[in-house]
Write an enzyme that holds these catalytic residues in place. Structure first.
Site, PDB file in Angstrom:
ATOM      1  N   GLU A 200     -75.461 -18.099-103.262  1.00  8.34           N
ATOM      2  CA  GLU A 200     -75.248 -17.719-104.662  1.00  8.34           C
ATOM      3  C   GLU A 200     -76.323 -16.747-105.158  1.00  8.34           C
ATOM      4  OE1 GLU A 200     -72.407 -20.432-103.923  1.00  8.34           O
ATOM      5  OE2 GLU A 200     -74.534 -20.839-103.575  1.00  8.34           O
ATOM      6  N   ASN A 276     -69.774 -19.650 -98.098  1.00  9.68           N
ATOM      7  CA  ASN A 276     -69.077 -18.653 -98.895  1.00  9.68           C
ATOM      8  C   ASN A 276     -69.779 -17.299 -98.849  1.00  9.68           C
ATOM      9  OD1 ASN A 276     -70.884 -20.548-100.646  1.00  9.68           O
ATOM     10  ND2 ASN A 276     -70.960 -18.573-101.667  1.00  9.68           N
ATOM     11  N   ASP A 321     -65.401 -19.307-103.325  1.00  3.55           N
ATOM     12  CA  ASP A 321     -66.448 -20.244-102.916  1.00  3.55           C
ATOM     13  C   ASP A 321     -65.872 -21.333-102.023  1.00  3.55           C
ATOM     14  OD1 ASP A 321     -68.976 -21.404-102.704  1.00  3.55           O
ATOM     15  OD2 ASP A 321     -68.766 -22.576-104.518  1.00  3.55           O
TER      16      ASP A 321
END
Length: 718
Positions: A200, A276, A321
């Site tokens: 992220e 992801n 994700d």
């Protein structure tokens, strides 16, 4: 598996059959590859018990008929009150377990007495780089050493007897990139395997193998390609680069191996679950398309060299994700009349996969949860058939599953008695849409989509929508028929991992705060215990002196536990280790009272300022302090803080005067005008909550009844 290890495992198994399990005792120094492969039932030697990671205990002293007599034998309080996710490792009467901030505890498995503690002293300000709480999923034990990965990406080897540091290495470069480690190491053949998190925030994922004796790096396999101008590490990266477009390396690429790493002692292969993309949005990181190997894939590697063997990509060009880092389970099953060595996998994307683990061939893929991003998998190509709305081409779309997945990190379990795989399943949705003018920032969340969801007019409605539109269950799944055998609904989502036993039971902790045992055949609830707090971690079972124990860690948090906005009636208690046995009658103390400070008046009623504050709050604050400024209490609820917090808002939020406590400053991304907007939004929510608490109870009950029906209807329609 080499002949040496195979013969050792067979001899150990034969010895245990001859002398009986009560006479079979390992010390931590004797735990090696062969011992983990055979794993005597009185111990729990590895994350998934053994290398197959089926989380099945053949202990049957606690069973369907007597589980009602199960009671608390002992509890151990940690120093913190945040989420616990670890699997305890037990060997020779000693339990090794991790808590918050990567602290390791060695406990007497009979009594819970603390034998030693190791604190890696993770800098508190590094918590900002942890997307999903300051959690840790456990240690590995091997040849007298205890291995742990720290939140600041160190790999540490401790002496199992004393807790003294034997060696320590930096497993990832945190000076250049915001890497973290929360996953449990795996150990085999003298190597410690560890991955990392940080997708992220903009990192490039990889998995590493370190020498168990010295800490020397033996090999490293990157999961996504780097800058082509720098050359490629191997042919696998050269092939992967053909499936990327644009300048993906400037965004990191993602693909972190943050959880599942499994050694196959039968085929001598290592399987990793890849995460992801970074950012999530495929159109941002790879604007001209491409599958983006090896994101959202299971990749098989040579455990000795890290050489690529094969892969299967579960979600090509992932943009939701949808990680493939969830629990990888090894099994043998009959497929079309022949026995195949397979992987069972239930990743975030909602499909249960059966994959040939010799070559990566897809054998079956069927939905085990509500999905609307794909209709099915084309078995000729092995690819999903996506729906028209899947990639939200025309604006915001509600997609199932959400970014939390239909199954997250909480481990599954399998019972050979029933043939079922038990899944801590999630039914959820999330609104995906593109962001305008994407700006990549080091050390911040870089998703390529807005994190905030549409605002709701009332906090009661916000809470109810969370519980009605996002549901959890314990799902018994038959991998042979690829269908559900039974399902036990839970009141909340984000429930704990699972343990199946030869006593015909499945154990689980729930988000609501119970530890339960259910009938493995039917799903009937047979026993419950009030844990006083939400539970995420998976149970284990072990035996000492002829008595079977069940242990589980309790403490609410993690990704959903922080951001969900689920408010508790009490302050969080200390996060704990709970251990049960038949005939015990221990009890836990009452939970502490919640402290509520009256908020200052609103700063403004200007809707433009409040909307800007909400957007900025979701971008920089919500991952820790919760949806609509509703915290679980372990991290401060900003609606209920004392006046001094508000009087010093800019010093805290912009200047970072509380960085050493984990609250870093955001002065590099926010100016004073933006900080004012965030503060205004927080005080708006605080005063709404105050006004709600001042309403008569009968009026709150009426609203709750009405909104409950509305939330149920919306959940049904979506």
């Amino acid at each position: 598996m080499t002949d040496r290890y195979r013969w050792a495992a067979l001899l150990l198994t034969f010895a245990s059959m001859v002398v009986g399990s009560s006479a079979f005792a390992l010390t931590a120094k004797e735990v090696g590859t062969a011992e983990i492969a055979s794993n005597p039932d009185e111990n729990w030697l590895s994350y998934g018990k053994d290398y197959r990671e089926q989380r099945y205990s053949e202990l049957a002293q606690i069973n369907r008929d007597n589980v009602s007599d199960l009671g608390l034998a002992w509890s151990f309080d940690t120093e913190y009150n945040r989420g616990l996710e670890a699997t305890p490792i037990t060997v020779d009467g000693v339990m090794y377990v991790t808590g918050n901030w990567s602290v390791v505890y060695a406990l007497d498995a009979r009594s819970g007495e603390l034998l030693w503690k190791y604190d890696p002293k993770v800098p508190r300000e590094w918590a900002k780089m942890a997307c999903c709480d300051v959690v840790n999923r456990g240690v590995a034990v091997y040849e007298g050493k205890v291995f742990v990965g720290s939140l600041d990406a160190r790999l540490i080897a401790l002496d199992a007897a004393s807790g003294e540091v034997i060696w320590e290495v930096q497993s990832a470069d945190i000076k250049a990139y915001p890497y973290t480690v929360t996953g449990a190491p795996r150990v085999a053949k003298g190597l410690v395997f560890i991955g990392n998190g940080g997708a992220e925030y903009g990192v490039r994922g990889f998995v590493s193998a370190f020498d168990a004796d010295t800490g020397e790096l033996r090999w490293r396999f990157y999961t996504v390609p780097g800058n082509p101008a720098d050359g490629f590490e191997n042919d696998a990266m050269r092939k992967a680069a053909e499936s990327w477009t644009g300048k993906w390396w400037e965004y990191g690429g993602g693909g972190t191996v943050w959880d599942s790493i499994v050694y196959d002692d039968e085929l001598d292969q290592l399987y990793i679950g890849v995460g992801n993309g970074s950012p999530w949005n495929h159109r941002v990181r790879s604007p001209e398309g491409g599958d983006n190997l090896y994101l959202s894939s299971i990749v098989a590697l040579d455990p000795d060299s890290g050489e690529y063997l094969w892969h299967y990509q579960e979600t090509p060009a992932e943009t939701w994700d949808y990680t493939a880092t969830q629990h990888i389970m090894l099994a043998d099953m009959e497929v079309d009349g022949a026995t195949r060595k397979v992987i069972w996998h239930a990743p975030k994307n909602g499909f249960f996969f059966v994959i040939d683990r010799e070559n990566g061939q897809l054998l079956s893929a069927e939905p085990y949860a509500d999905v609307n991003w794909a209709t099915h998998y084309d078995m000729a190509t092995g690819r999903p058939v996506e729906t028209d709305i899947a990639r939200y081409p025309d604006g915001p779309e509600l997609i199932r599953p959400s970014s939390m997945g239909a199954h997250n990190w909480q481990p599954m379990a399998y019972s050979p008695e029933t043939g079922y795989v038990y899944i801590p399943a999630i039914s959820s949705l999330f609104q995906y849409e593109d962001v305008q003018d994407y700006l990549h920032r080091w050390g911040q969340w870089n998703l390529g989509i807005p994190l905030q969801q549409p605002p709701l007019p009332d906090p009661i409605l916000a809470q109810l929508m969370t519980t009605k539109m996002t549901r959890g269950s314990l799902l018994a799944w038959d991998p042979k028929t690829q269908s559900a055998a039974w399902e036990l609904p839970h009141k909340l989502t984000w429930n704990g991992g699972l343990l199946a036993t030869a006593g015909g039971l499945v154990f689980q902790g729930t988000a609501e705060g119970e530890v339960i045992a259910v009938d493995a055949k039917t799903g009937d609830k047979l026993w419950t215990f009030d844990a006083k707090t939400g539970v995420m971690a998976p149970p284990v079972s072990y035996q000492i002196d002829g008595e079977q124990y069940v242990t589980i860690l309790v403490g609410w948090g993690g990704a959903f536990g922080l951001i969900a906005g689920l408010e508790r009636e009490h302050a969080p208690p200390p996060s704990r280790v709970l251990t049960f046995k038949l005939g015990a009658s221990g009890a836990l103390p009452d939970n502490p009272e919640k402290q509520l400070h009256e908020p200052p008046p609103r700063l403004t009623e200007d809707e433009a300022v409040l909307n800007e504050g909400r957007e900025l709050y979701y971008a920089y604050c919500s991952a820790c302090h919760g949806t609509e400024v509703i915290s679980n209490g372990a991290i401060p609820d900003l609606r209920h803080l004392p006046r001094a917090f508000h009087d010093n808002f800019n010093a805290i939020v912009l200047d970072g005067v509380m960085s050493k406590l984990g609250m870093v400053g955001f002065g590099d991304v926010l100016n004073e005008e933006q900080a004012y907007a965030v503060h205004a939004y927080i005080l708006e929510q605080a005063n709404i909550n105050k006004e709600l608490r001042e309403q008569p109870q009968w009026w709150r009950d009426i609203k709750a009844w009405f909104f409950s029906g509305l939330a149920w209807l919306v959940g049904l329609l979506t």
